[in-house]
Design a protein around this motif. Structure first.
Motif, PDB file in Angstrom:
ATOM      1  N   GLY A  20      -9.838  34.218   0.044  1.00 48.80           N
ATOM      2  CA  GLY A  20      -8.556  33.515   0.002  1.00 48.80           C
ATOM      3  C   GLY A  20      -7.441  34.402  -0.507  1.00 48.80           C
ATOM      4  O   GLY A  20      -6.349  34.455   0.071  1.00 48.80           O
ATOM      5  N   VAL A  21      -7.711  35.135  -1.583  1.00 52.55           N
ATOM      6  CA  VAL A  21      -6.711  36.065  -2.116  1.00 52.55           C
ATOM      7  C   VAL A  21      -6.430  37.163  -1.094  1.00 52.55           C
ATOM      8  O   VAL A  21      -5.278  37.538  -0.873  1.00 52.55           O
ATOM      9  CB  VAL A  21      -7.174  36.643  -3.474  1.00 52.55           C
ATOM     10  CG1 VAL A  21      -6.329  37.827  -3.895  1.00 52.55           C
ATOM     11  CG2 VAL A  21      -7.162  35.555  -4.542  1.00 52.55           C
ATOM     12  N   TRP A  22      -7.481  37.663  -0.451  1.00 47.08           N
ATOM     13  CA  TRP A  22      -7.310  38.697   0.583  1.00 47.08           C
ATOM     14  C   TRP A  22      -6.408  38.181   1.703  1.00 47.08           C
ATOM     15  O   TRP A  22      -5.484  38.868   2.153  1.00 47.08           O
ATOM     16  CB  TRP A  22      -8.675  39.137   1.111  1.00 47.08           C
ATOM     17  CG  TRP A  22      -8.653  40.206   2.171  1.00 47.08           C
ATOM     18  CD1 TRP A  22      -7.787  41.273   2.267  1.00 47.08           C
ATOM     19  CD2 TRP A  22      -9.526  40.334   3.286  1.00 47.08           C
ATOM     20  NE1 TRP A  22      -8.103  42.044   3.381  1.00 47.08           N
ATOM     21  CE2 TRP A  22      -9.163  41.487   4.020  1.00 47.08           C
ATOM     22  CE3 TRP A  22     -10.608  39.570   3.738  1.00 47.08           C
ATOM     23  CZ2 TRP A  22      -9.821  41.891   5.172  1.00 47.08           C
ATOM     24  CZ3 TRP A  22     -11.266  39.983   4.879  1.00 47.08           C
ATOM     25  CH2 TRP A  22     -10.883  41.126   5.585  1.00 47.08           C
ATOM     26  N   ALA A  23      -6.676  36.954   2.175  1.00 44.54           N
ATOM     27  CA  ALA A  23      -5.886  36.383   3.272  1.00 44.54           C
ATOM     28  C   ALA A  23      -4.428  36.190   2.854  1.00 44.54           C
ATOM     29  O   ALA A  23      -3.508  36.482   3.630  1.00 44.54           O
ATOM     30  CB  ALA A  23      -6.497  35.060   3.729  1.00 44.54           C
ATOM     31  N   VAL A  24      -4.202  35.721   1.641  1.00 48.13           N
ATOM     32  CA  VAL A  24      -2.835  35.492   1.161  1.00 48.13           C
ATOM     33  C   VAL A  24      -2.105  36.823   0.964  1.00 48.13           C
ATOM     34  O   VAL A  24      -0.937  36.959   1.339  1.00 48.13           O
ATOM     35  CB  VAL A  24      -2.833  34.637  -0.122  1.00 48.13           C
ATOM     36  CG1 VAL A  24      -1.458  34.605  -0.765  1.00 48.13           C
ATOM     37  CG2 VAL A  24      -3.300  33.217   0.193  1.00 48.13           C
ATOM     38  N   ILE A  25      -2.782  37.809   0.395  1.00 54.72           N
ATOM     39  CA  ILE A  25      -2.157  39.126   0.214  1.00 54.72           C
ATOM     40  C   ILE A  25      -1.778  39.732   1.561  1.00 54.72           C
ATOM     41  O   ILE A  25      -0.684  40.266   1.731  1.00 54.72           O
ATOM     42  CB  ILE A  25      -3.075  40.072  -0.592  1.00 54.72           C
ATOM     43  CG1 ILE A  25      -3.103  39.640  -2.050  1.00 54.72           C
ATOM     44  CG2 ILE A  25      -2.623  41.520  -0.465  1.00 54.72           C
ATOM     45  CD1 ILE A  25      -4.126  40.371  -2.904  1.00 54.72           C
ATOM     46  N   ARG A  26      -2.667  39.636   2.526  1.00 54.59           N
ATOM     47  CA  ARG A  26      -2.357  40.174   3.859  1.00 54.59           C
ATOM     48  C   ARG A  26      -1.157  39.433   4.463  1.00 54.59           C
ATOM     49  O   ARG A  26      -0.310  40.039   5.110  1.00 54.59           O
ATOM     50  CB  ARG A  26      -3.567  40.075   4.780  1.00 54.59           C
ATOM     51  CG  ARG A  26      -4.674  41.046   4.336  1.00 54.59           C
ATOM     52  CD  ARG A  26      -5.505  41.568   5.449  1.00 54.59           C
ATOM     53  NE  ARG A  26      -4.775  42.129   6.547  1.00 54.59           N
ATOM     54  CZ  ARG A  26      -4.459  43.416   6.682  1.00 54.59           C
ATOM     55  NH1 ARG A  26      -4.788  44.286   5.752  1.00 54.59           N
ATOM     56  NH2 ARG A  26      -3.817  43.844   7.765  1.00 54.59           N
TER      57      ARG A  26
END
Length: 154
Positions: A20-26
């Protein structure tokens, strides 16, 4: 069996947070840099969704076999007056369903979006809202009446 399922449910939470953090950061990087929506962006959202789906399945099984939920559903009036029972029976479950729906709707809207900018913006909105809900629904240690360990003991 219930303890093992709860342990797996707790471990999967970390995978959800990671992706989730990866998707939001991207999504943030894509919106701010106006970059193309790449395969890595797609994978971030896909893995976020996959682990949420797995978590949802585990959660349904736990909901069915949990003595805590059975106690709560046998007297919902009393359960609503108990913070712990209310959290796991209603709040945790409802927020999880909404977060799951947000991620699925977001992925669907991303696929239909024509421009990369719109895809990143959509990902940021839907994945960001889902991640906020997920952070709110986790029974963090120290949280009164519902706190659980960060790492499960099997």
């Amino acid at each position: 069996m219930q303890d093992t399922l709860l342990g797996i449910h707790s471990v999967v939470r970390w995978l959800i947070l990671l992706f989730g953090v990866w998707a939001v950061i991207r999504a943030v990087m894509g919106v701010s840099s106006k970059s193309a929506y790449t395969a890595a962006d797609t994978k971030a959202g896909l893995f976020f969704m996959i682990f949420l789906d797995i978590q949802f399945l585990l959660g349904i099984i736990l909901f069915i076999v949990s003595p805590l939920i059975k106690a709560a559903t046998s007297d919902m009036g009393a359960a609503m007056k108990n913070a712990g029972l209310r959290f796991f029976t209603v709040e945790h479950t409802l927020m999880a369903l909404v977060a799951l729906a947000l991620v699925h709707i977001g992925r669907s809207k991303i696929k239909k979006s024509a421009s990369d900018a719109k895809k990143h913006k959509t990902a940021l909105i839907f994945f960001g809202l889902a991640l906020i809900l997920i952070l709110a629904l986790i029974p963090w240690p120290g949280r009164e009446a519902v706190g659980r360990a960060l790492v499960p003991s099997f």
